[in-house]
Design a protein around this motif. Sequence first.
Motif, PDB file in Angstrom:
ATOM      1  N   ARG A 202      12.070   0.660   6.816  1.00 49.85           N
ATOM      2  CA  ARG A 202      12.856   1.813   7.117  1.00 49.85           C
ATOM      3  C   ARG A 202      13.594   2.091   5.786  1.00 49.85           C
ATOM      4  O   ARG A 202      14.132   1.381   5.031  1.00 49.85           O
ATOM      5  CB  ARG A 202      13.881   2.013   8.163  1.00 49.85           C
ATOM      6  N   GLY A 203      13.680   3.573   5.806  1.00 49.32           N
ATOM      7  CA  GLY A 203      14.475   3.902   4.544  1.00 49.32           C
ATOM      8  C   GLY A 203      15.413   5.391   4.869  1.00 49.32           C
ATOM      9  O   GLY A 203      15.065   5.682   5.908  1.00 49.32           O
ATOM     10  N   ILE A 204      16.238   5.743   3.839  1.00 49.44           N
ATOM     11  CA  ILE A 204      16.609   6.993   3.952  1.00 49.44           C
ATOM     12  C   ILE A 204      16.094   8.046   2.963  1.00 49.44           C
ATOM     13  O   ILE A 204      15.902   7.802   1.790  1.00 49.44           O
ATOM     14  CB  ILE A 204      18.321   6.929   3.803  1.00 49.44           C
ATOM     15  N   VAL A 205      15.915   9.325   3.284  1.00 50.76           N
ATOM     16  CA  VAL A 205      15.532  10.309   2.458  1.00 50.76           C
ATOM     17  C   VAL A 205      16.899  10.702   1.745  1.00 50.76           C
ATOM     18  O   VAL A 205      17.930  11.106   2.515  1.00 50.76           O
ATOM     19  CB  VAL A 205      15.016  11.243   3.534  1.00 50.76           C
TER      20      VAL A 205
ATOM     21  N   ASP B 232       0.816  -1.204  -0.247  1.00 56.36           N
ATOM     22  CA  ASP B 232      -0.136   0.072   0.021  1.00 56.36           C
ATOM     23  C   ASP B 232       0.952   1.183   0.156  1.00 56.36           C
ATOM     24  O   ASP B 232       0.492   2.306  -0.509  1.00 56.36           O
ATOM     25  CB  ASP B 232      -0.895   0.010   1.080  1.00 56.36           C
ATOM     26  N   PHE B 233       2.065   0.967   0.403  1.00 57.13           N
ATOM     27  CA  PHE B 233       2.904   2.338   0.248  1.00 57.13           C
ATOM     28  C   PHE B 233       3.514   2.739  -1.071  1.00 57.13           C
ATOM     29  O   PHE B 233       3.700   3.841  -1.297  1.00 57.13           O
ATOM     30  CB  PHE B 233       4.225   2.180   1.112  1.00 57.13           C
TER      31      PHE B 233
ATOM     32  N   TYR C  12       1.341  -0.403  18.004  1.00 59.11           N
ATOM     33  CA  TYR C  12       0.626   0.027  16.806  1.00 59.11           C
ATOM     34  C   TYR C  12       0.473  -1.109  15.592  1.00 59.11           C
ATOM     35  O   TYR C  12       1.564  -1.596  15.173  1.00 59.11           O
ATOM     36  CB  TYR C  12       1.277   1.332  16.105  1.00 59.11           C
ATOM     37  N   SER C  13      -0.600  -1.168  15.229  1.00 60.47           N
ATOM     38  CA  SER C  13      -0.712  -2.303  14.125  1.00 60.47           C
ATOM     39  C   SER C  13      -0.942  -1.890  12.658  1.00 60.47           C
ATOM     40  O   SER C  13      -0.978  -2.704  11.980  1.00 60.47           O
ATOM     41  CB  SER C  13      -1.900  -3.228  14.466  1.00 60.47           C
ATOM     42  N   GLY C  14      -1.151  -0.649  12.422  1.00 64.84           N
ATOM     43  CA  GLY C  14      -1.216  -0.081  11.203  1.00 64.84           C
ATOM     44  C   GLY C  14      -0.047  -0.323  10.246  1.00 64.84           C
ATOM     45  O   GLY C  14       1.173  -0.436  11.031  1.00 64.84           O
ATOM     46  N   LEU C  15      -0.065  -0.038   9.220  1.00 68.88           N
ATOM     47  CA  LEU C  15       1.038   0.027   8.318  1.00 68.88           C
ATOM     48  C   LEU C  15       1.773   1.244   8.481  1.00 68.88           C
ATOM     49  O   LEU C  15       1.202   2.697   8.434  1.00 68.88           O
ATOM     50  CB  LEU C  15       0.569  -0.026   6.744  1.00 68.88           C
ATOM     51  N   VAL C  16       3.189   1.182   8.722  1.00 69.58           N
ATOM     52  CA  VAL C  16       4.074   2.360   9.194  1.00 69.58           C
ATOM     53  C   VAL C  16       5.384   2.033   8.579  1.00 69.58           C
ATOM     54  O   VAL C  16       5.864   0.969   8.837  1.00 69.58           O
ATOM     55  CB  VAL C  16       3.911   2.715  10.707  1.00 69.58           C
ATOM     56  N   ALA C  17       6.088   3.259   7.963  1.00 67.26           N
ATOM     57  CA  ALA C  17       7.619   3.193   7.749  1.00 67.26           C
ATOM     58  C   ALA C  17       8.283   4.264   8.209  1.00 67.26           C
ATOM     59  O   ALA C  17       7.627   5.414   8.607  1.00 67.26           O
ATOM     60  CB  ALA C  17       7.625   3.021   6.345  1.00 67.26           C
ATOM     61  N   LEU C  18       9.597   4.134   8.541  1.00 70.19           N
ATOM     62  CA  LEU C  18      10.382   5.332   9.276  1.00 70.19           C
ATOM     63  C   LEU C  18      11.302   5.516   8.104  1.00 70.19           C
ATOM     64  O   LEU C  18      11.952   4.672   7.483  1.00 70.19           O
ATOM     65  CB  LEU C  18      10.905   4.476  10.510  1.00 70.19           C
TER      66      LEU C  18
ATOM     67  N   GLN D 281      -5.931   3.035   9.101  1.00 73.01           N
ATOM     68  CA  GLN D 281      -6.573   3.374   7.992  1.00 73.01           C
ATOM     69  C   GLN D 281      -6.068   3.611   6.699  1.00 73.01           C
ATOM     70  O   GLN D 281      -6.492   2.973   5.650  1.00 73.01           O
ATOM     71  CB  GLN D 281      -7.510   4.560   8.426  1.00 73.01           C
ATOM     72  N   VAL D 282      -4.841   4.191   6.874  1.00 73.45           N
ATOM     73  CA  VAL D 282      -4.059   4.365   5.505  1.00 73.45           C
ATOM     74  C   VAL D 282      -2.401   4.086   5.923  1.00 73.45           C
ATOM     75  O   VAL D 282      -2.315   4.389   7.239  1.00 73.45           O
ATOM     76  CB  VAL D 282      -4.072   5.624   5.053  1.00 73.45           C
ATOM     77  N   PRO D 283      -1.490   4.124   5.209  1.00 76.37           N
ATOM     78  CA  PRO D 283      -0.103   3.788   5.333  1.00 76.37           C
ATOM     79  C   PRO D 283       0.417   5.217   6.166  1.00 76.37           C
ATOM     80  O   PRO D 283      -0.237   6.336   5.364  1.00 76.37           O
ATOM     81  CB  PRO D 283       0.299   3.422   4.124  1.00 76.37           C
ATOM     82  N   LEU D 284       1.224   5.120   6.716  1.00 74.71           N
ATOM     83  CA  LEU D 284       1.829   6.237   7.683  1.00 74.71           C
ATOM     84  C   LEU D 284       3.498   6.131   7.432  1.00 74.71           C
ATOM     85  O   LEU D 284       4.043   5.330   7.915  1.00 74.71           O
ATOM     86  CB  LEU D 284       1.542   6.240   9.051  1.00 74.71           C
TER      87      LEU D 284
END
Length: 257
Positions: free
Chosen positions: A166-169, A8-9, A140-146, A108-111
Amino acid sequence: MTLALPADFLRLPIAHRALHDVTDGRPENSLAAIRAAIAAGYGIEIDLQLSADGHAMVFHDYNLERLAEGSGPINLLTREQAQAIPLIGGDGEGIPDLATVLDLVAGQVPLLIEVKDQDGQLGPDVGALERAAAEALKGYSGLVALMSFNPNSVAELARLSPEVPRGIVTSAYDLASWPELTGPICDRLREMPDLDRVGASFISHEASDLSRPLVRQTRDTGLLILCWTVQSEAEERAARAFADNVTFEGYLSPLPG
């Protein structure tokens, strides 16, 4: 360990600092902008800064003046003080903390969460904000990435929250756009040397630099490419030639059918 970024991301365009529009009472990173993004069905990108008492606050800038009805650094305010300062262009709501945002999004949506650099030179003096983010994310059980511009921050996030992708900006690191950094720091970060070290599953790259050969080579290795920040459908079409998804603002990105 590299974790897969949930589909979903990539499927849902990501609203930069949530679906903000101050002409409609929705400032950047505000609860109103987050509600609007959820209602529209977009993924959400937010930013984190550290409060004086060690909480992760959802706010982009290091200082209050541009975005909130106050002045000075946000890291001199406690969570309670920051929550009481209205955001400019909003309906009186203050600066939210991450825990409040997580309760609102509720899977409810990816974060997509960007941890802002606290070192000042994208160096190793990090830890407090990463700990605050990891603590808020527990359970937290939702879709999340850092993600973060600072690879040292991403490495710390990997240690504290190994279960979160996780990723790098990343950026072209044109020195004129990064006056706080030295030339050698920009030269090093431009080459993205830390992707393996931090177990990155994606980068979020500067949209105007997506055609650089290194970005293409990175994608060819299987790493996913997000980008920041497109501001029109024309820019989005150009970015999608190189990127797997976009972070957008200033228009409504087309949603999948």
